[in-house]
Scaffold this active site. Structure first.
Site, mmCIF file in Angstrom:
data_model
loop_
_atom_site.group_PDB
_atom_site.id
_atom_site.type_symbol
_atom_site.label_atom_id
_atom_site.label_comp_id
_atom_site.label_asym_id
_atom_site.label_seq_id
_atom_site.Cartn_x
_atom_site.Cartn_y
_atom_site.Cartn_z
ATOM 1 N N CYS A 77 32.662 -6.076 46.251
ATOM 2 C CA CYS A 77 31.440 -5.452 45.739
ATOM 3 C C CYS A 77 31.083 -4.189 46.535
ATOM 4 O O CYS A 77 31.777 -3.191 46.408
ATOM 5 C CB CYS A 77 30.319 -6.486 45.706
ATOM 6 N N HIS A 174 32.196 -11.491 43.859
ATOM 7 C CA HIS A 174 32.003 -12.139 45.159
ATOM 8 C C HIS A 174 32.724 -13.484 45.253
ATOM 9 O O HIS A 174 32.078 -14.529 45.141
ATOM 10 C CB HIS A 174 30.510 -12.416 45.368
ATOM 11 N N GLU A 176 33.494 -15.042 47.744
ATOM 12 C CA GLU A 176 32.971 -15.810 48.894
ATOM 13 C C GLU A 176 31.751 -16.648 48.511
ATOM 14 O O GLU A 176 31.311 -17.493 49.277
ATOM 15 C CB GLU A 176 32.637 -14.857 50.062
HETATM 16 N N1 GLN Z 1 24.774 -2.606 44.225
HETATM 17 C C1 GLN Z 1 25.361 -2.591 45.535
HETATM 18 C C2 GLN Z 1 25.838 -1.193 45.898
HETATM 19 O O1 GLN Z 1 25.941 -0.367 45.046
HETATM 20 C C3 GLN Z 1 26.516 -3.556 45.624
HETATM 21 C C4 GLN Z 1 26.017 -4.969 45.332
HETATM 22 C C5 GLN Z 1 26.763 -6.042 46.044
HETATM 23 O O2 GLN Z 1 27.508 -5.819 46.986
HETATM 24 N N2 GLN Z 1 26.523 -7.244 45.600
HETATM 25 O O3 GLN Z 1 26.105 -0.937 47.026
#
Ligand code: GLN
Length: 194
Positions: A77, A174, A176
């Protein structure tokens, strides 16, 4: 095998738990010296602008970039955003992977959602290729990938949510946050191959 998890902000503890389940030695990374004895590194989800700024403040941006030239790194992410070469905004990035990302790409309605992903490619590393229950939280999509980058998973509408460039791995979601350790196992297989 010793795997570090960047522990400046975000969901780093959850990665440590998954790695321990798989018997890997782990370390929380906040200082560049802590990279020295690592075989691989995970950059967790969180807020990519915040993590990037902290990487600059903690003098970690260049050391992690160098680490990534020779070692496996997995970004989940926000971590995937940090691995990219372009996120369409002014923010510190490692620029290690030839991918461009769009942050928060799923809009308000789909801010957070879960999906069963086709992960046949995990079969070889883990013995099981049945669908992966993925959690997306204000997730980015991988908008485009360069010639050296392999698309691992796309959603049914074609949007890319996992990609790999040699020993570098990026996922929009994610792993994890699920009990399913297959992605972590896959990452360990990349670390072992390096
Ligand atoms: N929206 C976050 C970003 O742009 C990422 C979200 C996340 O890691 N769950 O950095």
């Amino acid at each position: 095998m010793k795997i570090g998890v960047l522990a400046l902000q975000g969901a780093f503890e959850e990665h440590i738990v998954m790695l321990k389940k798989l018997g890997a030695e782990t370390a929380e990374v906040r200082l560049s010296e802590q990279l020295d004895d690592l075989d691989g590194l995970i950059i967790p989800g969180g807020e990519s602008t915040t993590i990037g700024k902290l990487m600059v403040d903690f003098d970690l941006l260049e050391p992690i970039r160098e680490f990534g030239l020779a070692h496996a790194i997995w970004g989940t992410c926000a971590g995937a955003i940090l691995l990219s070469k372009d996120a369409h905004r002014e923010q510190p990035l490692l620029e290690l992977m030839d991918i461009t990302v769009e942050r928060n790409a799923f809009g308000r309605q789909l801010d957070s959602f879960e999906a069963g992903l086709d992960v046949d490619f995990l079969k070889q590393a883990t013995g099981a290729g049945d669908p992966f229950h993925a959690v997306f939280i204000r997730a980015p999509i991988i908008e485009s990938v360069g010639a050296d980058v392999e698309t691992l998973i796309s959603l049914p509408d074609g949007r890319i949510v996992a990609a790999q460039q040699g020993h570098l791995l990026a996922t929009s979601f994610h792993p994890e946050l699920t009990g399913d350790t297959r992605f972590h196992e896959y990452f360990l297989s990349l670390v072992g191959a390096g």
